[in-house]
Design an enzyme around this catalytic site. Structure first.
Site, PDB file in Angstrom:
ATOM      1  N   GLY A   8     143.413   8.440 -61.897  1.00 14.11           N
ATOM      2  CA  GLY A   8     142.437   7.450 -61.473  1.00 14.11           C
ATOM      3  C   GLY A   8     141.666   7.909 -60.245  1.00 14.11           C
ATOM      4  CB  ALA A   9     138.846   6.270 -58.477  1.00 11.78           C
ATOM      5  CB  SER A  11     144.840   9.520 -58.461  1.00  8.10           C
ATOM      6  OG  SER A  11     144.144  10.604 -59.056  1.00  8.10           O
ATOM      7  CB  SER A  14     139.783  16.789 -55.881  1.00  5.77           C
ATOM      8  OG  SER A  14     138.914  16.238 -56.831  1.00  5.77           O
ATOM      9  CB  ALA A  32     130.245  20.835 -57.290  1.00  3.29           C
ATOM     10  CB  SER A  34     128.443  15.362 -58.040  1.00  9.71           C
ATOM     11  OG  SER A  34     128.178  16.243 -56.977  1.00  9.71           O
ATOM     12  CG  HIS A  49     134.932  16.578 -51.921  1.00  9.64           C
ATOM     13  ND1 HIS A  49     136.141  16.770 -52.531  1.00  9.64           N
ATOM     14  CD2 HIS A  49     134.705  15.247 -51.959  1.00  9.64           C
ATOM     15  CE1 HIS A  49     136.625  15.616 -52.924  1.00  9.64           C
ATOM     16  NE2 HIS A  49     135.775  14.667 -52.590  1.00  9.64           N
TER      17      HIS A  49
END
Length: 195
Positions: A8-9, A11, A14, A32, A34, A49
């Site tokens: 999950g988010a 969690s 990464s 990446a 995004s 990040h």
């Protein structure tokens, strides 16, 4: 040698993937996926990040690839094959994250027939299956929550679930990260032979 890391988010997926990568190779390529655009909060996350990777002892080369992920993996795989033939150890590749890549592709194909998105996912799965070097794939587990109230959300949830299932079949190991604790799913998975 692909490894799938889901959860999950927030969690710890990464962080676990980055720590795992440092045990597989002496350097890494961080892909990446995004697409930051005008989203201030997302831009802040990306910057954070990037700073964390720069401060880590492990050497990362960061590549931005929000769209053509299969092609990028094919290119990196070919270069790694060449370097390995020359006696050099290939870098570990970490893709973070597949559900952001899927979102990017879904928004492009929103008005297209579902087969177009499915074909892109299948193409990505083929590239991952053909990749012969250490490859870590971070994805989100999105099917455990409520059913989205809008059609695009349901399409995304279903596509992500299918993509994750296809990848889990092809990956050597699959980890579920919950509250920062990784669980090796294939190691504890039920098999029909147990009946």
């Amino acid at each position: 040698m692909a490894y799938l890391i889901t959860g999950g988010a927030r969690s710890g997926k990464s962080l676990f993937a980055e720590q795992y990568a440092s045990r597989l190779a002496s350097r890494g390529i961080y892909i990446a996926t995004s697409r930051v655009s005008d989203d201030e909060e997302m831009r802040h996350r990306v910057t954070l990040h990037q700073q964390q990777r720069e401060q880590a002892a492990f050497r990362w080369e960061t590549l931005e690839e929000p769209d053509q992920l299969a092609l990028k993996l094919d290119e990196i795989g070919s270069m790694a094959d060449q370097r390995q033939r020359e006696g050099e150890s290939p870098p570990v590749v970490l893709v973070d994250c597949l559900t952001l890549w899927l979102t990017n592709r879904l928004l492009i194909h929103e008005a297209s027939p579902p087969e177009m998105l499915e074909a892109e996912v299948s193409r990505l799965v083929e590239s991952i299956a053909a990749y012969r070097h250490p490859l870590l794939l971070v994805t989100n587990e999105v099917g455990s929550g409520i059913v989205p109230a809008y059609p695009l959300g349901r399409t995304f949830r279903d596509a992500a679930g299918r993509m994750n299932r296809m990848l889990a079949e092809r990956c050597e190991r699959v980890f579920l990260v919950v509250s920062g604790i990784p669980v090796d799913l294939k190691r504890i998975a039920f098999t029909w032979d147990e009946l």
